[in-house]
Design a protein around this motif. Structure first.
Motif, PDB file in Angstrom:
ATOM      1  N   VAL A  24       0.860  -1.182   0.000  1.00 56.96           N
ATOM      2  CA  VAL A  24       0.000   0.000   0.000  1.00 56.96           C
ATOM      3  C   VAL A  24       0.898   1.235   0.000  1.00 56.96           C
ATOM      4  CG1 VAL A  24      -1.724   1.311   1.290  1.00 56.96           C
ATOM      5  CG2 VAL A  24      -1.863  -1.193   1.198  1.00 56.96           C
ATOM      6  N   TYR A  25       0.628   2.153  -0.929  1.00 54.68           N
ATOM      7  CA  TYR A  25       1.440   3.366  -1.062  1.00 54.68           C
ATOM      8  C   TYR A  25       0.625   4.576  -0.612  1.00 54.68           C
ATOM      9  CZ  TYR A  25       4.488   0.469  -3.963  1.00 54.68           C
ATOM     10  OH  TYR A  25       5.318  -0.520  -4.420  1.00 54.68           O
ATOM     11  N   ARG A  26       1.268   5.409   0.204  1.00 58.23           N
ATOM     12  CA  ARG A  26       0.627   6.651   0.636  1.00 58.23           C
ATOM     13  C   ARG A  26       1.642   7.786   0.645  1.00 58.23           C
ATOM     14  NH1 ARG A  26      -3.371   5.113   5.748  1.00 58.23           N
ATOM     15  NH2 ARG A  26      -4.855   3.847   4.551  1.00 58.23           N
ATOM     16  N   LEU A  27       1.129   8.992   0.450  1.00 57.44           N
ATOM     17  CA  LEU A  27       1.974  10.181   0.526  1.00 57.44           C
ATOM     18  C   LEU A  27       1.793  10.854   1.875  1.00 57.44           C
ATOM     19  CD1 LEU A  27       1.462  11.836  -2.992  1.00 57.44           C
ATOM     20  CD2 LEU A  27       3.290  10.295  -2.261  1.00 57.44           C
ATOM     21  N   GLN A  28       2.901  11.329   2.415  1.00 55.74           N
ATOM     22  CA  GLN A  28       2.866  12.080   3.667  1.00 55.74           C
ATOM     23  C   GLN A  28       3.571  13.413   3.467  1.00 55.74           C
ATOM     24  OE1 GLN A  28       4.511   9.737   6.853  1.00 55.74           O
ATOM     25  NE2 GLN A  28       2.777   8.321   6.896  1.00 55.74           N
ATOM     26  N   VAL A  29       2.996  14.466   4.026  1.00 53.66           N
ATOM     27  CA  VAL A  29       3.579  15.801   3.901  1.00 53.66           C
ATOM     28  C   VAL A  29       4.908  15.854   4.647  1.00 53.66           C
ATOM     29  CG1 VAL A  29       3.240  18.253   4.365  1.00 53.66           C
ATOM     30  CG2 VAL A  29       1.301  16.832   3.688  1.00 53.66           C
ATOM     31  N   ALA A  30       5.941  16.344   3.965  1.00 54.17           N
ATOM     32  CA  ALA A  30       7.267  16.409   4.583  1.00 54.17           C
ATOM     33  C   ALA A  30       7.380  17.587   5.545  1.00 54.17           C
ATOM     34  CB  ALA A  30       8.340  16.503   3.501  1.00 54.17           C
ATOM     35  N   ASP A  31       6.835  18.736   5.151  1.00 58.34           N
ATOM     36  CA  ASP A  31       6.912  19.950   5.973  1.00 58.34           C
ATOM     37  C   ASP A  31       5.603  20.109   6.744  1.00 58.34           C
ATOM     38  OD1 ASP A  31       7.298  22.384   7.126  1.00 58.34           O
ATOM     39  OD2 ASP A  31       7.572  23.497   5.256  1.00 58.34           O
ATOM     40  N   GLN A  32       5.693  20.092   8.053  1.00 58.58           N
ATOM     41  CA  GLN A  32       4.493  20.137   8.891  1.00 58.58           C
ATOM     42  C   GLN A  32       4.016  21.558   9.201  1.00 58.58           C
ATOM     43  OE1 GLN A  32       3.129  16.983  10.141  1.00 58.58           O
ATOM     44  NE2 GLN A  32       4.474  16.340   8.474  1.00 58.58           N
ATOM     45  N   GLU A  33       4.700  22.569   8.666  1.00 57.78           N
ATOM     46  CA  GLU A  33       4.417  23.948   9.066  1.00 57.78           C
ATOM     47  C   GLU A  33       2.989  24.377   8.739  1.00 57.78           C
ATOM     48  OE1 GLU A  33       6.005  28.523   8.215  1.00 57.78           O
ATOM     49  OE2 GLU A  33       7.034  26.799   7.316  1.00 57.78           O
ATOM     50  N   HIS A  34       2.521  24.053   7.548  1.00 62.95           N
ATOM     51  CA  HIS A  34       1.192  24.506   7.118  1.00 62.95           C
ATOM     52  C   HIS A  34       0.160  23.375   7.184  1.00 62.95           C
ATOM     53  CE1 HIS A  34       3.109  28.159   5.648  1.00 62.95           C
ATOM     54  NE2 HIS A  34       3.989  27.409   5.007  1.00 62.95           N
ATOM     55  N   LEU A  35       0.433  22.386   8.011  1.00 64.74           N
ATOM     56  CA  LEU A  35      -0.380  21.169   8.016  1.00 64.74           C
ATOM     57  C   LEU A  35      -1.490  21.222   9.058  1.00 64.74           C
ATOM     58  CD1 LEU A  35      -0.731  18.220   7.006  1.00 64.74           C
ATOM     59  CD2 LEU A  35       0.829  17.539   8.831  1.00 64.74           C
ATOM     60  N   SER A  36      -2.652  20.716   8.659  1.00 64.44           N
ATOM     61  CA  SER A  36      -3.754  20.480   9.592  1.00 64.44           C
ATOM     62  C   SER A  36      -4.437  19.185   9.164  1.00 64.44           C
ATOM     63  CB  SER A  36      -4.749  21.647   9.586  1.00 64.44           C
ATOM     64  OG  SER A  36      -5.317  21.816   8.300  1.00 64.44           O
ATOM     65  N   TRP A  37      -5.277  18.655  10.049  1.00 61.48           N
ATOM     66  CA  TRP A  37      -5.942  17.380   9.771  1.00 61.48           C
ATOM     67  C   TRP A  37      -7.448  17.580   9.674  1.00 61.48           C
ATOM     68  CZ3 TRP A  37      -3.703  12.607   8.930  1.00 61.48           C
ATOM     69  CH2 TRP A  37      -2.328  12.526   9.154  1.00 61.48           C
ATOM     70  N   ARG A  38      -8.047  16.819   8.738  1.00 63.45           N
ATOM     71  CA  ARG A  38      -9.494  16.862   8.597  1.00 63.45           C
ATOM     72  C   ARG A  38      -9.971  15.528   8.035  1.00 63.45           C
ATOM     73  NH1 ARG A  38     -11.341  21.494   4.881  1.00 63.45           N
ATOM     74  NH2 ARG A  38      -9.934  22.590   6.303  1.00 63.45           N
ATOM     75  N   TYR A  39     -10.835  14.861   8.771  1.00 68.20           N
ATOM     76  CA  TYR A  39     -11.378  13.566   8.351  1.00 68.20           C
ATOM     77  C   TYR A  39     -10.276  12.578   7.962  1.00 68.20           C
ATOM     78  CZ  TYR A  39     -15.694  16.278   8.101  1.00 68.20           C
ATOM     79  OH  TYR A  39     -16.753  17.095   8.393  1.00 68.20           O
ATOM     80  N   GLY A  40      -9.178  12.601   8.714  1.00 69.74           N
ATOM     81  CA  GLY A  40      -8.106  11.645   8.489  1.00 69.74           C
ATOM     82  C   GLY A  40      -7.138  12.009   7.386  1.00 69.74           C
ATOM     83  N   SER A  41      -7.331  13.152   6.731  1.00 67.48           N
ATOM     84  CA  SER A  41      -6.447  13.571   5.638  1.00 67.48           C
ATOM     85  C   SER A  41      -5.610  14.772   6.064  1.00 67.48           C
ATOM     86  CB  SER A  41      -7.260  13.943   4.390  1.00 67.48           C
ATOM     87  OG  SER A  41      -7.922  12.819   3.863  1.00 67.48           O
TER      88      SER A  41
END
Length: 253
Positions: A24-41
């Motif tokens: 299973v392949y998934r992408l993850q954001v490398a830079d967490q600065e502008h990151l937020s979570w919504r409905y698991g994404s």
């Protein structure tokens, strides 16, 4: 008999063990600065010149990286959002590959163009509609030709009139069943293509002139490569790039 049975069992066991689950392949954001979570994404938000971007990686599916992207315009000027200009640059490839991949570090991959995709779907629908009409025409032609063939077969069967009639009915039933299956398959394909067209026309982000005070959003598709370890996606609008770096994580089953 025993040898045949054992051979059959070996073949069955061999076939049942030929398939294995894929990673299973998934992408993850490398830079967490502008990151937020919504409905698991993971949602990344950016703002340049009061043009706001909100991008979420949804999944890797059917050969694509799937994103949901929203732009809102508070700049006071209109802006053109064109997904065909979105792209990603390959940052890193798995260094332990046994063979040379189709993609290399530094390569640029454009987002899938909704307008080109819709045009292809419409062409496919047109082709399938023509094929469906040909099925009907072929059935009519076959029915005419088969009258003579049915009579010849009935005479070859011999026997009384009831036997001949039964032979003809069996042939007609076989033809009708083949025709029914062909038409059902054809109609299913047409309906399936129409549903795909509806999705790409209404759910996917398409080229839009975004006026001040408005927003637009939809799905964006990029081609997926198993060999990639990292990419930087550029959601480009009005010459402004919104770069987001992702790492591809592999989960073994």
């Amino acid at each position: 008999m025993i040898k045949i049975f054992l051979l059959t069992m070996i073949i069955v066991v061999s076939l049942s063990g030929c398939y294995s689950p894929k990673p299973v392949y998934r992408l993850q954001v490398a830079d967490q600065e502008h990151l937020s979570w919504r409905y698991g994404s993971e949602y990344v938000t950016m703002n340049y010149n009061r043009l706001h971007l909100e991008a979420a990686y949804i999944e890797s599916y059917d050969g694509f990286y799937v994103f949901y992207v929203t732009f809102s315009n508070e700049s006071g000027l209109k802006a053109v959002v064109d997904p065909a200009k979105f792209f990603y640059i390959v940052d890193k490839i798995d260094p332990y590959l046994e063979k040379k991949p189709d993609i290399q570090a530094g390569d640029t991959v454009l987002a899938d163009s909704p307008e080109e995709r819709l045009l292809k779907i419409e062409k496919d629908i047109s082709t399938q509609i023509a094929a469906d009409k040909n099925i009907v025409a072929r059935q009519i032609f076959t029915g005419i030709v088969s009258v003579v063939a049915d009579a010849a077969i009935a005479n070859a069967v011999g026997g009384d009139d009831e036997d001949k009639s039964e032979a003809v009915c069996e042939r007609q039933a076989e033809r009708m069943e083949t025709y029914r299956v062909d038409r059902e398959n054809s109609k299913f394909l047409i309906v399936s293509m129409a549903e795909r067209k509806q999705f790409w026309a209404t759910e996917v982000l398409r080229k839009t002139t975004l006026y001040p005070g408005y927003e637009v959003g939809g799905y964006v598709f990029f081609k997926h490569y198993d060999e990639i370890e990292g990419i930087t996606i550029n959601f480009k609008i009005e010459g402004i790039s919104y770069p987001i770096t992702y790492l591809q994580v592999v989960y073994e089953p």
